[in-house]
Design a protein around this motif. Structure first.
Motif, PDB file in Angstrom:
ATOM      1  N   ILE A  50      22.336  64.393  38.930  1.00 15.10           N
ATOM      2  CA  ILE A  50      22.273  63.101  37.808  1.00 15.10           C
ATOM      3  C   ILE A  50      23.691  63.272  37.100  1.00 15.10           C
ATOM      4  O   ILE A  50      24.126  64.410  36.712  1.00 15.10           O
ATOM      5  N   GLY A  51      24.499  62.126  37.035  1.00 12.18           N
ATOM      6  CA  GLY A  51      26.052  62.167  36.415  1.00 12.18           C
ATOM      7  C   GLY A  51      26.944  62.969  37.347  1.00 12.18           C
ATOM      8  O   GLY A  51      28.164  62.487  36.845  1.00 12.18           O
ATOM      9  N   ARG A  66      25.374  54.163  41.345  1.00 10.95           N
ATOM     10  CA  ARG A  66      25.769  52.949  40.652  1.00 10.95           C
ATOM     11  C   ARG A  66      27.258  53.510  39.596  1.00 10.95           C
ATOM     12  O   ARG A  66      27.264  54.333  39.099  1.00 10.95           O
ATOM     13  N   ARG A  69      28.452  56.960  40.008  1.00  9.66           N
ATOM     14  CA  ARG A  69      27.898  57.935  39.267  1.00  9.66           C
ATOM     15  C   ARG A  69      26.289  57.935  39.882  1.00  9.66           C
ATOM     16  O   ARG A  69      25.668  56.730  40.186  1.00  9.66           O
ATOM     17  N   LEU A  71      22.634  58.055  39.147  1.00 10.52           N
ATOM     18  CA  LEU A  71      21.841  57.863  37.977  1.00 10.52           C
ATOM     19  C   LEU A  71      20.507  58.399  38.045  1.00 10.52           C
ATOM     20  O   LEU A  71      19.968  57.987  39.146  1.00 10.52           O
ATOM     21  N   THR A  74      17.698  52.602  37.208  1.00 15.89           N
ATOM     22  CA  THR A  74      18.370  51.456  37.250  1.00 15.89           C
ATOM     23  C   THR A  74      18.533  50.960  35.701  1.00 15.89           C
ATOM     24  O   THR A  74      17.747  51.187  35.268  1.00 15.89           O
TER      25      THR A  74
END
Length: 77
Positions: A50-51, A66, A69, A71, A74
């Motif tokens: 993540i990130g 998204r 990146r 995520l 959503t």
């Protein structure tokens, strides 16, 4: 009998030379980029946390890419 072998060798060489004359040495036309395919092992090893930056959903551990990146979920509206 020896001349048959010489004739066969000459025929083989001429066939090979005629094949190479038809080969194009010009650069190929650019193709559309192909989707990468990985084995399940490498797909699992290469998933991004993540990130991390990404290009599409298949690159992220959460399968949510998204705005380039990875995520966790959503955005809720």
């Amino acid at each position: 009998m020896h001349w048959w072998k010489v004739m066969a060798a000459l025929l083989l060489c001429s066939l090979l030379l005629s094949q190479t004359q038809g080969v194009s040495l010009s650069p190929r036309q650019p193709r559309s980029p192909r989707q990468r395919r990985m084995t399940p092992f490498w797909r699992g090893v290469s998933l991004r946390p993540i990130g991390a930056s990404c290009r599409d959903n298949s690159e992220c551990l959460t399968m949510l890419c998204r705005k380039n990146r990875c995520l966790l979920s959503t955005a809720s509206a």
